[in-house]
Design a protein around this motif. Structure first.
Motif, mmCIF file in Angstrom:
data_model
loop_
_atom_site.group_PDB
_atom_site.id
_atom_site.type_symbol
_atom_site.label_atom_id
_atom_site.label_comp_id
_atom_site.label_asym_id
_atom_site.label_seq_id
_atom_site.Cartn_x
_atom_site.Cartn_y
_atom_site.Cartn_z
ATOM 1 N N THR A 290 -21.067 50.156 5.530
ATOM 2 C CA THR A 290 -20.315 49.080 6.176
ATOM 3 C C THR A 290 -20.308 49.338 7.679
ATOM 4 O OG1 THR A 290 -18.236 47.852 6.172
ATOM 5 C CG2 THR A 290 -18.083 50.220 5.815
ATOM 6 N N PHE A 291 -19.574 48.527 8.389
ATOM 7 C CA PHE A 291 -19.611 48.543 9.849
ATOM 8 C C PHE A 291 -18.302 49.124 10.368
ATOM 9 C CE2 PHE A 291 -19.141 46.351 13.995
ATOM 10 C CZ PHE A 291 -20.338 46.716 14.571
ATOM 11 N N HIS A 292 -18.409 50.087 11.279
ATOM 12 C CA HIS A 292 -17.203 50.657 11.885
ATOM 13 C C HIS A 292 -16.858 49.843 13.129
ATOM 14 C CE1 HIS A 292 -14.280 53.399 13.529
ATOM 15 N NE2 HIS A 292 -14.395 54.200 12.482
ATOM 16 N N LEU A 293 -15.682 49.245 13.131
ATOM 17 C CA LEU A 293 -15.343 48.296 14.190
ATOM 18 C C LEU A 293 -15.110 48.955 15.544
ATOM 19 C CD1 LEU A 293 -12.955 46.123 12.020
ATOM 20 C CD2 LEU A 293 -15.194 45.422 12.866
ATOM 21 N N VAL A 294 -14.855 50.257 15.576
ATOM 22 C CA VAL A 294 -14.650 50.922 16.863
ATOM 23 C C VAL A 294 -15.947 51.541 17.378
ATOM 24 C CG1 VAL A 294 -13.210 52.526 18.170
ATOM 25 C CG2 VAL A 294 -12.264 51.387 16.161
ATOM 26 N N SER A 295 -16.641 52.275 16.537
ATOM 27 C CA SER A 295 -17.905 52.891 16.986
ATOM 28 C C SER A 295 -19.026 51.863 17.011
ATOM 29 C CB SER A 295 -18.295 54.044 16.069
ATOM 30 O OG SER A 295 -18.760 53.544 14.823
ATOM 31 N N ARG A 296 -18.830 50.747 16.308
ATOM 32 C CA ARG A 296 -19.864 49.713 16.150
ATOM 33 C C ARG A 296 -21.141 50.258 15.511
ATOM 34 N NH1 ARG A 296 -19.242 46.536 21.871
ATOM 35 N NH2 ARG A 296 -17.093 45.909 21.594
ATOM 36 N N ARG A 297 -20.945 51.208 14.621
ATOM 37 C CA ARG A 297 -22.102 51.793 13.944
ATOM 38 C C ARG A 297 -21.910 51.698 12.445
ATOM 39 N NH1 ARG A 297 -22.972 57.036 17.896
ATOM 40 N NH2 ARG A 297 -23.713 55.785 19.642
ATOM 41 N N PRO A 298 -23.014 51.731 11.705
ATOM 42 C CA PRO A 298 -22.862 51.719 10.252
ATOM 43 C C PRO A 298 -22.248 53.027 9.759
ATOM 44 C CG PRO A 298 -25.186 51.979 10.872
ATOM 45 C CD PRO A 298 -24.424 51.731 12.132
ATOM 46 N N THR A 347 -12.141 60.067 15.753
ATOM 47 C CA THR A 347 -11.667 61.337 16.292
ATOM 48 C C THR A 347 -12.197 61.471 17.713
ATOM 49 O OG1 THR A 347 -13.623 62.504 15.522
ATOM 50 C CG2 THR A 347 -11.733 62.454 14.019
ATOM 51 N N THR A 348 -11.732 62.507 18.402
ATOM 52 C CA THR A 348 -12.224 62.750 19.766
ATOM 53 C C THR A 348 -13.740 62.923 19.772
ATOM 54 O OG1 THR A 348 -10.110 63.787 20.304
ATOM 55 C CG2 THR A 348 -11.962 64.255 21.772
ATOM 56 N N ALA A 349 -14.239 63.695 18.807
ATOM 57 C CA ALA A 349 -15.688 63.939 18.753
ATOM 58 C C ALA A 349 -16.446 62.661 18.392
ATOM 59 C CB ALA A 349 -15.984 65.043 17.735
ATOM 60 N N GLU A 350 -15.916 61.904 17.454
ATOM 61 C CA GLU A 350 -16.574 60.645 17.076
ATOM 62 C C GLU A 350 -16.592 59.672 18.259
ATOM 63 O OE1 GLU A 350 -15.389 60.497 12.289
ATOM 64 O OE2 GLU A 350 -14.099 59.544 13.790
ATOM 65 N N ALA A 351 -15.494 59.657 19.004
ATOM 66 C CA ALA A 351 -15.417 58.768 20.168
ATOM 67 C C ALA A 351 -16.473 59.172 21.198
ATOM 68 C CB ALA A 351 -14.019 58.798 20.775
ATOM 69 N N ALA A 352 -16.600 60.474 21.403
ATOM 70 C CA ALA A 352 -17.599 60.961 22.362
ATOM 71 C C ALA A 352 -19.003 60.548 21.905
ATOM 72 C CB ALA A 352 -17.497 62.477 22.501
ATOM 73 N N ARG A 353 -19.266 60.705 20.611
ATOM 74 C CA ARG A 353 -20.593 60.320 20.103
ATOM 75 C C ARG A 353 -20.850 58.828 20.276
ATOM 76 N NH1 ARG A 353 -19.634 64.219 16.141
ATOM 77 N NH2 ARG A 353 -18.899 62.749 14.562
ATOM 78 N N ALA A 354 -19.792 58.040 20.247
ATOM 79 C CA ALA A 354 -19.950 56.594 20.402
ATOM 80 C C ALA A 354 -19.994 56.194 21.876
ATOM 81 C CB ALA A 354 -18.820 55.864 19.689
ATOM 82 N N GLY A 355 -19.890 57.183 22.771
ATOM 83 C CA GLY A 355 -20.033 56.895 24.189
ATOM 84 C C GLY A 355 -18.732 56.706 24.948
ATOM 85 N N PHE A 356 -17.612 56.995 24.296
ATOM 86 C CA PHE A 356 -16.321 56.853 24.993
ATOM 87 C C PHE A 356 -15.966 58.143 25.722
ATOM 88 C CE2 PHE A 356 -15.753 53.808 21.433
ATOM 89 C CZ PHE A 356 -15.349 52.688 22.137
ATOM 90 N N GLY A 389 -7.859 52.277 28.481
ATOM 91 C CA GLY A 389 -6.606 52.597 27.819
ATOM 92 C C GLY A 389 -6.553 52.138 26.378
ATOM 93 N N ARG A 390 -7.652 51.585 25.901
ATOM 94 C CA ARG A 390 -7.678 51.086 24.522
ATOM 95 C C ARG A 390 -7.506 52.226 23.524
ATOM 96 N NH1 ARG A 390 -13.335 49.057 21.935
ATOM 97 N NH2 ARG A 390 -12.669 49.064 19.762
ATOM 98 N N LEU A 391 -6.644 51.997 22.524
ATOM 99 C CA LEU A 391 -6.448 52.988 21.463
ATOM 100 C C LEU A 391 -7.721 53.057 20.629
ATOM 101 C CD1 LEU A 391 -4.399 54.888 19.960
ATOM 102 C CD2 LEU A 391 -3.964 52.937 18.450
ATOM 103 N N LEU A 392 -8.266 54.245 20.498
ATOM 104 C CA LEU A 392 -9.510 54.424 19.739
ATOM 105 C C LEU A 392 -9.283 55.111 18.407
ATOM 106 C CD1 LEU A 392 -11.806 55.692 22.636
ATOM 107 C CD2 LEU A 392 -11.674 53.363 21.705
ATOM 108 N N GLY A 393 -8.247 55.953 18.363
ATOM 109 C CA GLY A 393 -8.024 56.690 17.132
ATOM 110 C C GLY A 393 -6.638 57.291 17.118
ATOM 111 N N ALA A 394 -6.188 57.670 15.929
ATOM 112 C CA ALA A 394 -4.879 58.291 15.796
ATOM 113 C C ALA A 394 -4.888 59.179 14.560
ATOM 114 C CB ALA A 394 -3.790 57.232 15.689
ATOM 115 N N GLN A 395 -4.112 60.235 14.618
ATOM 116 C CA GLN A 395 -4.016 61.174 13.509
ATOM 117 C C GLN A 395 -2.571 61.635 13.370
ATOM 118 O OE1 GLN A 395 -7.106 64.246 14.302
ATOM 119 N NE2 GLN A 395 -8.176 62.586 15.345
ATOM 120 N N ILE A 396 -2.166 61.861 12.145
ATOM 121 C CA ILE A 396 -0.798 62.306 11.865
ATOM 122 C C ILE A 396 -0.847 63.473 10.890
ATOM 123 C CG2 ILE A 396 1.392 61.683 10.729
ATOM 124 C CD1 ILE A 396 0.914 58.784 11.700
#
Lengths: 458, 458
Positions: A290-298, A347-356, A389-396
């Protein structure tokens, strides 16, 4: 003329599709046949750890609808122990190996592929020894339950520290076993940031489990065909029982062999309506990507809630309606004894991989007002895009009452909300439910405060 | 030159404003004086019911920061038992009645009005008798606590079935008293739809409380100055103790008398930055009116979480930054023993008044997977705009683990999400936390299904 719908797989995705199609089209219009290779259908695979732990007492409790309900009340011809071994797109038929071993050709006009996931099995010496258990199917769960009850093992080793591994560690702890968790990666819950994963590791140790991280399993020792120990490069851990919780990959082989397009994740590729590359062939559940709406990757994420939604969309579309599956943002939640773990977005690492480029903020807070009885510690981490400032991820990570807050964060991510805008959100407050600043708001606020200077830079 | 900031009111709003202003401006730049008419400051008024119930053992536990912390660590001159009796805009000064009774003029450059709310007191014979308790301030709470401990009353009557009334009914039940709740309106929780309010009434009765609805109180009987009974048109209920939970209205008299604009709700009118109509005068907390983002009308909602956010915005703005309060959507949550009640957005009646034609859907579901231990019944109601499918409001009544789901619905309302779009939301799922279709998703889905025919009409 009556159309014939064949569904491969009798679980969440397949049976949601079948039920929704039936709801919209009567038996004269649509014949529905579902082939399920296992002995059970329509059960909650996510409930297996709780069956094993003893919290769910009867395997039947996990079955949402009994097979005869599909046959008798819904005119859905659900056939158990019937494995589809080939899809022939040209002849519009599938080859089915039935209970008696015979191979039969079954024609279709429309086909739904809901073949689920394949559990990762380590390709290691000893991996097929007795006492080594997967926990993917209800039969797996029942087999493990029987082993626990008949052989009374004392020492369990769980291989893999993801959701399933953690839930199985909980189950073994609840059963009173000595539990060792072995994870090849540097942390349990590889889908969390390292700091949050470390909290989970601490929590597990606090519960009495032994954990060894960064240690790939190299061999399973066995004697007389029964597993006796698990060996890594660093140690050998004695084991009466081994549970494999190594994750899964999409079970897309059948589709691929038929020439149906499979994406880079190994999952069957579909459009928004869950149509595959082949005319009249749909796919849903753990076997698709499926499609990840934040990373825009499958992405391929095996989760019952997605499977249900996708299957429902397929059924509505086959039924003549219009429904689509919008994609995912990676929301997940997990309980290990009194600890709750949740994540959404990247996650922080996933965001970095997606270019954020990101700013992260973690806050310690409580689930209720600090003075209210039963207020539990919880840590909330947010990850925001440094530029917008867009929220990209959150963890609890926290105790009772912490994790479900991830949903408010998930809806915020869904709407590409900034952490600054989130601080104004009208979330519920009363002392038994939250501090006056909900942890979600505090985390967003702190991230917004950190971003402010960055945002005003040229 | 040093500017002088005067803050009227030493609770959530006033002290948030003072703290934020101090954070951004040092003592040489800004002198800060806070006048609080009570004997306590910086406490959680929302915690009073739990002090009365005994769940919070010490009034000090409700105090977030002790007065000396403001004076010693933050250079905020917090003066207790100092009542501001007049605002003189022309001379830029307030008149303060100090502890000794003397009246003093205190100049200001900037003024923050954070005068809170006035509890509604019935204008009835006997309303001032001994044994009749309000529960607005910490002193009120302490007085009630003392009455409970010293006089050991047996029968309590709670007048008013809103949040405070319900929380006080819980407190009295926990104290082992016979509790009667009397509400003038047709249901408890007038901020819910009638069907949801009826569930709350049933729950209260199940907890052992007596409830009389649609019965305005006409008189409080008393003997020797002490309350003995509460009389309505239909009955007389004996009472050793009466608790008033009749709601509040904005305490805006001081501002109005000074010529500061007050809105139709009786609350002080402000802009997004919390500026009043008077230059250099700000307002925040229960004394202001704010904007309802769904009805697009002014509302006055007394709630600690808004007070904190508004006060913070005021302080940031006075401190030279820029912060605004975006408005509210009416989110609220309340616990009565094991029952949880939550709401957000508009009720069906509120939506009608705002000009919406609505579709409503209620679903019965469980807080966890049905087979998972501790799964609790919960009812989720959603209210959607008939024309667009936009989610306008949501309500939840259930047991433990139900109510905090309102936050995901609140974020959805915040973004004007349609119920159809909501069905695709990636909310968290695991058996200990939700059924595979979260109640939020089921409710949205059912509403979307009902809307579909309407939406395709010409």
């Amino acid at each position: 003329m009556t159309e014939r719908l064949v569904v491969i797989g009798g679980d969440a995705a397949g049976l949601s599709a079948a039920s929704q199609a039936r709801k919209r089209r009567g038996r004269e219009d649509l014949e529905i046949v579902v082939f399920e290779r296992g002995r059970h259908a329509s059960y909650s695979a996510c409930g297996i750890p709780y069956l094993v732990s003893g919290e769910v007492s009867d395997p039947e409790d996990l079955v949402a609808r009994r097979p005869e309900v599909f046959r008798d009340e819904m005119d859905i011809d659900l056939r158990l122990r019937s494995e589809v071994v080939e899809i022939d797109l040209e002849r519009r038929a599938v080859a089915v190996r039935a209970q008696d071993g015979g191979l039969r050709r079954e024609p279709f006009d429309q086909l739904v592929v809901a073949t689920g996931a394949v559990p990762s099995r380590p390709d290691l010496p000893g991996a097929t020894a007795e006492g080594v258990h997967g926990v993917q199917t209800l039969d797996d769960g029942i087999a493990l339950l029987r082993a626990l009850e008949s052989r009374r093992p004392r020492r369990a080793v769980v291989i893999g520290g993801g959701y399933i591994g953690l839930e199985m560690a909980e189950a073994m702890l609840k059963r009173g076993l000595e539990v060792t968790l072995i994870e090849a990666g540097p942390q349990p819950m590889g889908t969390l940031d390292p700091d949050m994963g470390a909290m989970v590791a601490d929590a597990l140790r606090g519960l009495g489990a032994e954990i060894h991280l960064g240690e790939p399993v190299e061999e399973l020792h066995h004697e007389d065909g029964r597993v006796t120990a698990v060996r890594t490069a660093d140690r050998t851990v004695p084991a009466d029982l081994v549970v494999l919780g190594l994750g899964t990959r999409p079970n897309s082989a059948l589709a691929r062999e038929a020439g149906i397009e499979v994406g880079p994740t190994g999952g069957i590729r579909t459009d928004r309506r869950m149509r595959t590359s082949a005319e009249g062939v749909w796919a849903a559940g753990d076997c698709v990507e499926t499609f990840h709406l934040v990373s825009r990757r499958p992405v391929a994420i095996a989760l019952g809630t997605h499977a249900n939604k996708q299957g429902r969309a397929v059924g509505i579309n086959i039924g003549g309606g219009y429904a689509s599956f919008p994609g995912v943002i990676g929301t997940a939640v997990c309980k290990v004894c009194e600890y709750e773990v949740a994540r959404t977005g990247l996650t922080t690492a996933e965001a970095a991989r997606a270019g954020f480029e990101t700013v992260e903020e973690s806050v310690e807070s409580t689930t209720r007002a600090g003075y209210y009885p039963g207020a539990m510690r919880m840590t909330t981490k947010v990850i925001a895009d440094r530029a917008t400032g867009r929220l990209l991820g959150a963890q609890i990570v926290g105790r009772e009452g912490a994790a479900k807050r991830i949903d408010a964060l998930a809806v915020a991510i869904w709407h590409e909300m900034t952490v600054a805008d989130m601080t104004g959100l009208d979330l519920s407050y009363a002392p038994p439910f939250a501090p006056v600043w909900d942890p979600v708001l505090i985390a967003a606020r702190k991230a917004a405060e950190r971003l402010e200077p960055a945002r005003t830079r040229p």
